[in-house]
Design a protein around this motif. Structure first.
Motif, PDB file in Angstrom:
ATOM      1  N   ALA A   1       0.841  -1.199   0.000  1.00 33.11           N
ATOM      2  CA  ALA A   1       0.000   0.000   0.000  1.00 33.11           C
ATOM      3  C   ALA A   1       0.877   1.251   0.000  1.00 33.11           C
ATOM      4  O   ALA A   1       1.818   1.359   0.786  1.00 33.11           O
ATOM      5  CB  ALA A   1      -0.922   0.006   1.212  1.00 33.11           C
TER       6      ALA A   1
ATOM      7  N   GLN B   1       0.652  -5.458   4.663  1.00 31.71           N
ATOM      8  CA  GLN B   1       1.242  -4.482   3.756  1.00 31.71           C
ATOM      9  C   GLN B   1       0.652  -4.550   2.347  1.00 31.71           C
ATOM     10  O   GLN B   1       1.034  -3.778   1.480  1.00 31.71           O
ATOM     11  CB  GLN B   1       2.758  -4.703   3.666  1.00 31.71           C
ATOM     12  CG  GLN B   1       3.474  -4.605   5.004  1.00 31.71           C
ATOM     13  CD  GLN B   1       3.376  -3.228   5.625  1.00 31.71           C
ATOM     14  OE1 GLN B   1       3.482  -2.213   4.945  1.00 31.71           O
ATOM     15  NE2 GLN B   1       3.161  -3.185   6.939  1.00 31.71           N
TER      16      GLN B   1
ATOM     17  N   SER C   1      -2.059  -4.417  -0.847  1.00 28.42           N
ATOM     18  CA  SER C   1      -3.087  -3.476  -1.302  1.00 28.42           C
ATOM     19  C   SER C   1      -3.791  -4.071  -2.509  1.00 28.42           C
ATOM     20  O   SER C   1      -3.318  -5.031  -3.123  1.00 28.42           O
ATOM     21  CB  SER C   1      -2.456  -2.127  -1.664  1.00 28.42           C
ATOM     22  OG  SER C   1      -1.610  -2.257  -2.789  1.00 28.42           O
TER      23      SER C   1
ATOM     24  N   SER D   1     -10.893   2.891   0.169  1.00 26.41           N
ATOM     25  CA  SER D   1      -9.622   2.415   0.705  1.00 26.41           C
ATOM     26  C   SER D   1      -8.958   1.502  -0.309  1.00 26.41           C
ATOM     27  O   SER D   1      -9.623   0.880  -1.141  1.00 26.41           O
ATOM     28  CB  SER D   1      -9.837   1.671   2.024  1.00 26.41           C
ATOM     29  OG  SER D   1      -8.616   1.138   2.513  1.00 26.41           O
TER      30      SER D   1
ATOM     31  N   ARG E   1      -6.800  -0.844   0.984  1.00 29.52           N
ATOM     32  CA  ARG E   1      -6.310  -1.913   1.847  1.00 29.52           C
ATOM     33  C   ARG E   1      -7.396  -2.975   2.053  1.00 29.52           C
ATOM     34  O   ARG E   1      -8.510  -2.670   2.495  1.00 29.52           O
ATOM     35  CB  ARG E   1      -5.883  -1.356   3.202  1.00 29.52           C
ATOM     36  CG  ARG E   1      -4.717  -0.376   3.131  1.00 29.52           C
ATOM     37  CD  ARG E   1      -4.343   0.093   4.525  1.00 29.52           C
ATOM     38  NE  ARG E   1      -4.006  -1.027   5.383  1.00 29.52           N
ATOM     39  CZ  ARG E   1      -2.795  -1.564   5.479  1.00 29.52           C
ATOM     40  NH1 ARG E   1      -1.805  -1.069   4.752  1.00 29.52           N
ATOM     41  NH2 ARG E   1      -2.561  -2.584   6.278  1.00 29.52           N
TER      42      ARG E   1
END
Length: 515
Positions: A153, A163, A165, A254, A256
């Motif tokens: 990300a 971590q 994405s 987002s 994530r």
């Protein structure tokens, strides 16, 4: 020009709505004509050995399919197999059924009967098989090609936590969410939106947790979208958001997967758009834009302190210049005498009032920030930092602004980077300027009137029928445990009441935390 486009659309729609012909050559000619003999369209004609060398054709778009999958699971299965016995063929209704159930070694297949369904399949990365003498075809899932893949990300960085994405591929994004929530009640619905782009848009929600009324409302708004193109999640957001003329975002987004999974577990609905790594969440609450995913990975006391620090920075980013202007112009008695004398001496040679000073510095900093974003990454940050230092020092030396104003604007700019959500940061940056004007005209009275007006506007907003300021307005005490501060996970045993009204309890509240 409008007439020409209209006639062209009628011609195309007339062709793609036609049913497939039993003559394979007529079908192939129609396909080549509609695609304008595009060079990336692959039409591979061959014969199927097990069906008395019946003529067949494979159609796909080069670069959108997995070539190895086509070679091993389609072409090899159809061309290199031996002749079947006659009694074997008697078990199948037609030749297509025999191909689907006996020859094709591929996971997902479906029947197609029109040119429209054929084009949708081919342009979605699938391969289509046509057979001589059949007015139907077979669409096989062979999506492939190059994509960015799952990377770290870049916008929502954390020091602790996952971590990964989202990427631009819809199926990659849905799989990332399913890895977080391994529950068959995680349902997904997909539909193409956009007459020209035919972009796949999916909604995901947890059946039994999500509010059915909100799910139906999301479906209704998506079904009402009538446009020719959807290229990014921002298109969908503008079409289905509750309020257009407001600086505040009424939909959360987002990059994530862990953030989206957490929102789904709250009873919200995720909207995924093929071609973009940003996933939308509905409904959105005001407090959601100030909570970072890392708040739930640290201990509760640490997360609460960080949240308080974040809210202080947010307060400074909105009101820093306004309070400075109001106090120095109208309410000097609020300052210590020594500080007041120091500020007055700094402003001796400055030709502009405090409002013009702040306006100049804020506009210059916004220009530098935007330039740093648009410039190449290797030099963008360096240029914005060096430019700020050089221009700030030069402005003070030239007597255009006072050193105190440079400090105030710098602290305000730095505080604006604390926002976890970029959309909300933009809203506060926009609102900073009218509050500065009110402070210059009416002092602290103007600032308070502006804040009251802002608060009334926020209380009037809705996101898919849910009050935007929940759980503060209306006040829901049980939901405050994860608003400004965060209680330990073992105390977060209920979901937000206004979003979820069926399955509120996460766990049995009577079970005490193990010592």
């Amino acid at each position: 020009m409008v007439i020409a486009i209209h006639l062209g659309d009628e011609t195309v729609n007339g062709n793609i709505m036609k049913d497939l012909s039993e003559d394979i050559q007529n079908n192939l000619q129609q396909i080549q004509s509609d695609f304008g003999s595009s060079t990336d369209l692959v039409v591979r004609e061959f014969r199927i050995a097990q069906l008395d060398n019946t003529k067949a054709a494979l159609i796909y778009i080069e670069g959108m399919v997995d070539n190895l999958l086509i070679a091993t699971s389609i072409m090899e299965s159809l061309m290199l197999s031996g002749q079947p016995e006659d009694q074997v063929l008697d078990f199948y209704e037609d030749e297509l059924s025999y191909i689907k159930e006996h020859l094709l070694a591929i996971g997902s297949i479906e029947d197609i009967s029109t040119f429209q369904s054929l084009y949708n399949s081919v342009l979605s990365g699938k391969a289509v098989i046509l057979l001589e003498g059949c007015s139907q075809g077979i669409s096989a899932a062979t999506r492939g090609g190059k994509d960015r893949g799952v990377t770290e990300a870049t916008r929502e960085t954390v020091t602790r936590g996952p971590q990964e994405s989202f990427s631009e591929v819809l199926r990659t994004n849905t799989s990332l969410i399913r890895r977080k929530i391994k529950d068959p009640n995680l349902w997904m619905e997909t539909k193409p939106i956009g007459r020209v782009t035919q972009t796949d848009v999916a909604i995901m929600f947890i059946q039994g947790i999500a509010n059915e009324k909100i799910v139906d409302e999301v479906r209704r708004r998506l079904n009402e979208i009538d446009t020719d193109s959807i290229l990014e999640s921002g298109y969908i957001e503008e079409w289905i958001q509750d309020e257009t003329f407001t600086p505040f975002p009424t939909m959360y987004n987002s990059e994530r997967p862990d953030v989206i999974a957490a929102e789904l577990l709250e009873g919200k609905i995720a909207i995924l758009i093929d071609g973009t790594p940003m996933v939308l969440i509905a409904p959105a609450l005001f407090v959601s834009f100030f909570n970072a995913s890392e708040d739930y990975y640290q201990r509760a006391d640490i997360s609460t302190i960080i949240r308080f620090l974040r809210y202080i920075a947010i307060f400074i980013s909105l009101l820093g210049p306004s309070l400075y202007i109001a106090i120095t112009n109208f309410h000097q008695e609020m300052l210590p005498t020594d500080l007041l004398i120091s500020l007055a001496s700094q402003r001796e040679g400055v030709p502009f009032p405090a409002f013009v000073e702040a306006l100049i510095m804020e506009v210059v900093f916004e220009i530098l920030r935007e330039a740093g974003i648009r410039m190449p990454r290797t030099i963008g940050q360096a240029v914005s930092i060096v430019g700020t230092l050089v221009l700030g020092t030069a402005a003070v030396d030239a007597g255009i602004v006072s050193p105190a104003m440079v400090i105030v604007v710098s602290i305000t700019a730095i505080s604006s980077f604390v926002f976890p959500s970029y959309n909300m940061a933009i809203a506060f940056r926009m609102l900073r300027f009218p509050l500065m004007g009110l402070a210059a005209a009416f002092g602290l009275y103007g600032v308070f009137v502006g804040l009251i007006t802002l608060l009334l506007h926020l209380c009037n907003l809705r996101s898919f029928g849910v009050p935007y300021m929940s759980p503060f307005a209306p006040l829901i005490v049980s939901d405050l445990k994860d608003a400004i501060f965060r209680l330990p996970h073992w105390m977060l045993f209920t979901r937000p009441r206004l979003i979820n009204q069926k399955n509120i309890i996460r766990r049995n509240a009577n079970n005490q935390k193990n010592n």
